[in-house]
Design a protein around this motif. Structure first.
Motif, mmCIF file in Angstrom:
data_model
loop_
_atom_site.group_PDB
_atom_site.id
_atom_site.type_symbol
_atom_site.label_atom_id
_atom_site.label_comp_id
_atom_site.label_asym_id
_atom_site.label_seq_id
_atom_site.Cartn_x
_atom_site.Cartn_y
_atom_site.Cartn_z
ATOM 1 N N TRP A 69 30.330 79.138 28.517
ATOM 2 C CA TRP A 69 28.946 78.695 28.573
ATOM 3 C C TRP A 69 28.653 78.058 29.935
ATOM 4 O O TRP A 69 27.536 78.128 30.429
ATOM 5 C CB TRP A 69 28.633 77.716 27.442
ATOM 6 N N ALA A 70 29.681 77.439 30.552
ATOM 7 C CA ALA A 70 29.483 76.813 31.870
ATOM 8 C C ALA A 70 29.117 77.870 32.908
ATOM 9 O O ALA A 70 28.236 77.654 33.746
ATOM 10 C CB ALA A 70 30.740 76.067 32.298
ATOM 11 N N VAL A 74 25.707 78.216 35.230
ATOM 12 C CA VAL A 74 25.719 78.366 36.687
ATOM 13 C C VAL A 74 24.862 79.560 37.090
ATOM 14 O O VAL A 74 24.064 79.487 38.025
ATOM 15 C CB VAL A 74 27.163 78.508 37.224
ATOM 16 N N VAL A 75 25.011 80.662 36.370
ATOM 17 C CA VAL A 75 24.208 81.853 36.650
ATOM 18 C C VAL A 75 22.735 81.578 36.374
ATOM 19 O O VAL A 75 21.860 82.039 37.095
ATOM 20 C CB VAL A 75 24.720 83.056 35.811
ATOM 21 N N TRP A 76 22.450 80.792 35.348
ATOM 22 C CA TRP A 76 21.071 80.477 34.966
ATOM 23 C C TRP A 76 20.303 79.834 36.126
ATOM 24 O O TRP A 76 19.099 80.066 36.268
ATOM 25 C CB TRP A 76 21.092 79.547 33.751
ATOM 26 N N ILE A 77 20.966 79.056 36.968
ATOM 27 C CA ILE A 77 20.297 78.375 38.084
ATOM 28 C C ILE A 77 19.577 79.376 38.983
ATOM 29 O O ILE A 77 18.523 79.083 39.526
ATOM 30 C CB ILE A 77 21.298 77.529 38.897
ATOM 31 N N GLY A 78 20.124 80.585 39.118
ATOM 32 C CA GLY A 78 19.504 81.604 39.960
ATOM 33 C C GLY A 78 18.487 82.464 39.247
ATOM 34 O O GLY A 78 17.982 83.434 39.811
ATOM 35 N N SER A 79 18.161 82.127 37.994
ATOM 36 C CA SER A 79 17.176 82.884 37.229
ATOM 37 C C SER A 79 15.760 82.490 37.633
ATOM 38 O O SER A 79 15.540 81.458 38.270
ATOM 39 C CB SER A 79 17.369 82.641 35.732
ATOM 40 N N LEU A 80 14.806 83.307 37.213
ATOM 41 C CA LEU A 80 13.419 83.131 37.637
ATOM 42 C C LEU A 80 12.863 81.740 37.336
ATOM 43 O O LEU A 80 12.292 81.092 38.216
ATOM 44 C CB LEU A 80 12.541 84.202 36.986
ATOM 45 N N THR A 141 21.245 85.574 45.636
ATOM 46 C CA THR A 141 20.196 85.557 46.660
ATOM 47 C C THR A 141 19.250 84.384 46.448
ATOM 48 O O THR A 141 18.905 83.667 47.395
ATOM 49 C CB THR A 141 19.410 86.887 46.639
ATOM 50 N N ALA A 142 18.836 84.165 45.194
ATOM 51 C CA ALA A 142 17.899 83.081 44.900
ATOM 52 C C ALA A 142 18.495 81.716 45.207
ATOM 53 O O ALA A 142 17.864 80.879 45.859
ATOM 54 C CB ALA A 142 17.473 83.150 43.430
ATOM 55 N N VAL A 143 19.727 81.486 44.769
ATOM 56 C CA VAL A 143 20.358 80.181 44.986
ATOM 57 C C VAL A 143 20.598 79.931 46.477
ATOM 58 O O VAL A 143 20.319 78.835 46.988
ATOM 59 C CB VAL A 143 21.670 80.071 44.179
#
Length: 171
Positions: A69-70, A74-80, A141-143
Motif C-alpha cells: 500500500w505504501a 507513493v505512485v498516487w502523489i503523481g496522479s491528477l 513526469t508530474a512529480v
C-alpha cells in the motif's frame, strides 16, 4: 488611484525566476535530462517490459511484502488529483508572495509536461506495459515537474526577500 498603484507594485511581473548565475546550470541540466530521456526511450521503444524492469520491480515489491500500500501511495502523489492540488498551492503561494511569474510557472508547468509526455513522447517511443503506454512515466513526469518548479521558485531569493538561504533550502 493610490489603491491601483499599490496593487501594481504588489504583484511583480518582470523579475526573472532564476538568478543569472543559475541559468547556465539549469540549461545544462535540462539538456542532460532530454538526452537521457531520448536515449532510454530509444533503448526501450516498442518493446515490452525487459528483464531489467523485472529485476528492479520484483525485489522492491517483495521487500514491501504486506506494505505494498505504501508503494501505491507513493505512485498516487503523481496522479491528477494531487498534482492539481499541489499546483494550486504553488500558484496561491506565489500570488500571496506577489510573484506573478512564479504563479504562471506553477499553473502551466504540470499541464505542459503532461502534454509533452502523453501527446509526444509516449506515442513516439510506444512502449506498452499491461496494454498502456508506459514510457516516460506520467506519474514520474508530474512529480519531477513539481519538484523542478519548487526548486526554481525556492532556489534563489525573490527580490526584496529577507528570508535567509538556509530557510529557503529547508522549505
Amino acid at each position: 488611484m493610490g489603491r491601483i498603484q499599490r496593487r501594481r507594485t504588489w504583484l511583480r511581473t518582470g523579475e526573472p525566476l532564476l538568478p543569472a548565475r543559475a541559468r547556465p546550470w539549469a540549461l545544462a541540466l535540462t539538456v542532460c535530462c532530454v538526452i537521457i530521456t531520448v536515449v532510454v526511450g530509444l533503448l526501450v521503444a516498442r518493446r515490452p517490459p525487459l528483464g531489467i524492469d523485472v529485476s528492479i520491480d520484483a525485489p522492491i515489491i517483495s521487500a514491501l511484502g504486506s506494505h505494498q500500500w505504501a508503494l501505491l501511495h507513493v505512485v498516487w502523489i503523481g496522479s491528477l488529483g494531487p498534482v492539481v492540488v499541489f499546483s494550486a498551492l504553488i500558484v496561491i503561494g506565489c500570488l500571496l508572495a506577489g510573484r506573478l511569474n512564479g504563479a504562471i510557472l506553477g499553473a502551466l508547468a504540470a499541464p505542459i509536461a503532461d502534454g509533452l509526455d502523453e501527446g509526444l513522447l509516449k506515442p513516439v517511443f510506444h512502449r506498452a506495459d499491461l496494454g498502456f503506454l508506459s514510457y516516460p512515466s506520467g506519474h514520474t513526469t508530474a512529480v519531477l515537474t513539481l519538484g523542478a518548479v519548487l526548486t526554481v521558485l525556492l532556489g534563489g531569493p525573490p527580490p526584496g526577500s529577507s528570508r535567509p538561504a538556509p530557510w529557503r533550502a529547508l522549505i
